[in-house]
Design a protein around this motif. Structure first.
Motif, PDB file in Angstrom:
ATOM      1  N   PRO A 227       0.266  -6.372   5.281  1.00 52.10           N
ATOM      2  CA  PRO A 227       0.506  -4.941   5.103  1.00 52.10           C
ATOM      3  C   PRO A 227       0.025  -4.435   3.745  1.00 52.10           C
ATOM      4  O   PRO A 227       0.010  -5.179   2.772  1.00 52.10           O
ATOM      5  N   ARG A 228      -0.320  -3.144   3.748  1.00 52.00           N
ATOM      6  CA  ARG A 228      -0.918  -2.542   2.547  1.00 52.00           C
ATOM      7  C   ARG A 228      -0.076  -1.425   1.956  1.00 52.00           C
ATOM      8  O   ARG A 228      -0.510  -0.778   1.009  1.00 52.00           O
ATOM      9  N   MET A 229       1.066  -1.146   2.570  1.00 52.18           N
ATOM     10  CA  MET A 229       1.947  -0.104   2.028  1.00 52.18           C
ATOM     11  C   MET A 229       3.360  -0.653   1.993  1.00 52.18           C
ATOM     12  O   MET A 229       3.761  -1.382   2.911  1.00 52.18           O
ATOM     13  N   ALA A 230       4.100  -0.316   0.959  1.00 53.27           N
ATOM     14  CA  ALA A 230       5.518  -0.680   0.871  1.00 53.27           C
ATOM     15  C   ALA A 230       6.263   0.491   0.249  1.00 53.27           C
ATOM     16  O   ALA A 230       5.834   1.032  -0.769  1.00 53.27           O
ATOM     17  N   GLU A 231       7.371   0.868   0.898  1.00 54.03           N
ATOM     18  CA  GLU A 231       8.187   1.973   0.379  1.00 54.03           C
ATOM     19  C   GLU A 231       9.277   1.405  -0.523  1.00 54.03           C
ATOM     20  O   GLU A 231       9.833   0.346  -0.234  1.00 54.03           O
ATOM     21  N   THR A 232       9.611   2.116  -1.588  1.00 52.08           N
ATOM     22  CA  THR A 232      10.812   1.817  -2.363  1.00 52.08           C
ATOM     23  C   THR A 232      11.589   3.134  -2.468  1.00 52.08           C
ATOM     24  O   THR A 232      11.034   4.195  -2.170  1.00 52.08           O
ATOM     25  N   PRO A 233      12.848   3.099  -2.890  1.00 47.49           N
ATOM     26  CA  PRO A 233      13.605   4.353  -2.948  1.00 47.49           C
ATOM     27  C   PRO A 233      12.952   5.410  -3.851  1.00 47.49           C
ATOM     28  O   PRO A 233      13.107   6.605  -3.622  1.00 47.49           O
ATOM     29  N   SER A 234      12.205   4.995  -4.863  1.00 42.20           N
ATOM     30  CA  SER A 234      11.671   5.971  -5.810  1.00 42.20           C
ATOM     31  C   SER A 234      10.165   6.178  -5.707  1.00 42.20           C
ATOM     32  O   SER A 234       9.629   7.092  -6.306  1.00 42.20           O
ATOM     33  N   GLY A 235       9.490   5.345  -4.965  1.00 36.64           N
ATOM     34  CA  GLY A 235       8.038   5.494  -4.892  1.00 36.64           C
ATOM     35  C   GLY A 235       7.448   4.531  -3.877  1.00 36.64           C
ATOM     36  O   GLY A 235       8.162   3.779  -3.217  1.00 36.64           O
ATOM     37  N   MET A 236       6.142   4.579  -3.782  1.00 38.89           N
ATOM     38  CA  MET A 236       5.437   3.815  -2.764  1.00 38.89           C
ATOM     39  C   MET A 236       4.443   2.879  -3.446  1.00 38.89           C
ATOM     40  O   MET A 236       3.882   3.232  -4.476  1.00 38.89           O
ATOM     41  N   LEU A 237       4.268   1.685  -2.873  1.00 40.61           N
ATOM     42  CA  LEU A 237       3.200   0.811  -3.375  1.00 40.61           C
ATOM     43  C   LEU A 237       2.099   0.724  -2.343  1.00 40.61           C
ATOM     44  O   LEU A 237       2.365   0.698  -1.137  1.00 40.61           O
TER      45      LEU A 237
END
Ligand code: RRO
Length: 305
Positions: free
Chosen positions: A57-67
């Protein structure tokens, strides 16, 4: 409020642009935003050859932002010239074309291919992608390497097209990088690219992203971006700045303008709200009017005075 501004010398009707990488070549936004009313569409970084990018995978969500760890996936310059740029031009949209490469010559060749292309307002030189094979390819982390790329692009590019250098927040002295690329011929600065980050899945106990590390974007990096714009405008007040990093409202955009940005890009916010660039324009106009500004230009850098 007069919302007109310029990217260096190139006039635009709005200070709000898209951010590179977040809305590809504009097609996905078109149902939600009048692309011709934006300052410009900043395209996903293009390289000489098409490229498939990093493992998923190439996207990861976090509570404050996205990688993201896209790894420069894209159609290559031939596809951009044949399809995407004519599509934007037919809609009256100005394209600010982001270019990327692993060698100075690649950047220069891309700039020369874009000379005189209808609808291409200017170039954003992406010397700061965090998702590359080696940190040595992050030109924006070294003042000499960054200047070499910018000088070659300014030399090869259409003299009518302003050249903005896109800087990385992953440096100890952003003012030193900004000064170096400005002296090398950058007509403006785009700040900031994503901040290098990492997310580990507590269940699998392994990194979430296929490429392990990724670039952090969204609200998490807004104060970092704002600080970069502030420091660079303080040191180099004559250098035009395109500010970006977690902008999702008119009041977010206003902070960047007050810090010294003469235009802003809206990126990650489009994933939750594809109309975000148009909404940010309207909210920024309202915020300026409420504060008694008749012209956007009067608010640029106001917080320093
Ligand atoms: O494609 C990417 O992985 C990417 C690029 Br080129 C960039 O400049 N910034 C980013 O966060 N991702």
């Amino acid at each position: 409020v007069d919302m007109g501004t310029a990217l260096a010398w190139a006039p635009v009707p709005s200070p709000v642009l898209t951010a590179s990488g977040c809305s590809a070549f504009g097609q996905e936004l078109e149902p939600f935003v009048d692309l011709g009313a934006l300052g410009a569409v900043v395209t996903k970084s293009v390289q000489l050859q098409p490229r498939s990018g990093r493992p998923t995978p190439r996207m990861a969500e976090t509570p404050s932002g996205m990688l993201n760890s896209i790894g420069l996936q894209g159609p290559g310059i031939d596809g951009l010239l044949a399809d995407d740029l004519p599509w934007l031009a037919r809609r009256g949209a100005r394209a600010f074309v982001s270019i990327a490469g692993t060698r100075v010559e690649h950047f220069a060749q891309l700039a020369s291919r874009l000379r005189g292309v209808p609808g291409v307002l200017g170039l954003e030189v992406n010397i700061s992608c965090p998702n590359v094979e080696s940190r040595g390819e992050v030109f924006a982390c070294d003042p000499v390497a960054a200047a070499d790329v910018v000088a070659a692009v300014r030399e090869a590019a259409d003299p009518a097209q302003p050249v903005y250098a896109k800087l990385s927040p992953d440096v100890t002295d952003i003012v030193a990088i900004a000064r170096s690329v400005s002296e090398a011929g950058a007509d403006g600065l785009s700040m900031i690219n994503t901040l290098l980050g990492l997310v580990i899945d507590p269940d699998t106990m392994r990194p979430v992203l296929g490429g392990v590390t990724g670039g952090l974007s969204g609200p998490a990096i807004r104060p970092v971006a704002l600080r970069c714009v502030w420091q660079v405008h303080q040191a180099l007040p004559e250098v035009p700045v395109l500010g970006m990093g977690g902008i999702r409202s008119g009041l977010d955009a206003l902070q960047f303008v007050l810090a010294g940005a003469s235009a802003v890009s809206v990126g990650t916010a489009v994933f939750n709200d594809p109309s975000a660039p148009a909404r940010v324009h309207a909210e920024l106009a309202e915020a300026l009017a409420q504060r008694g500004f008749a012209r956007l230009a009067d608010a640029v850098g106001y917080a320093h005075r």
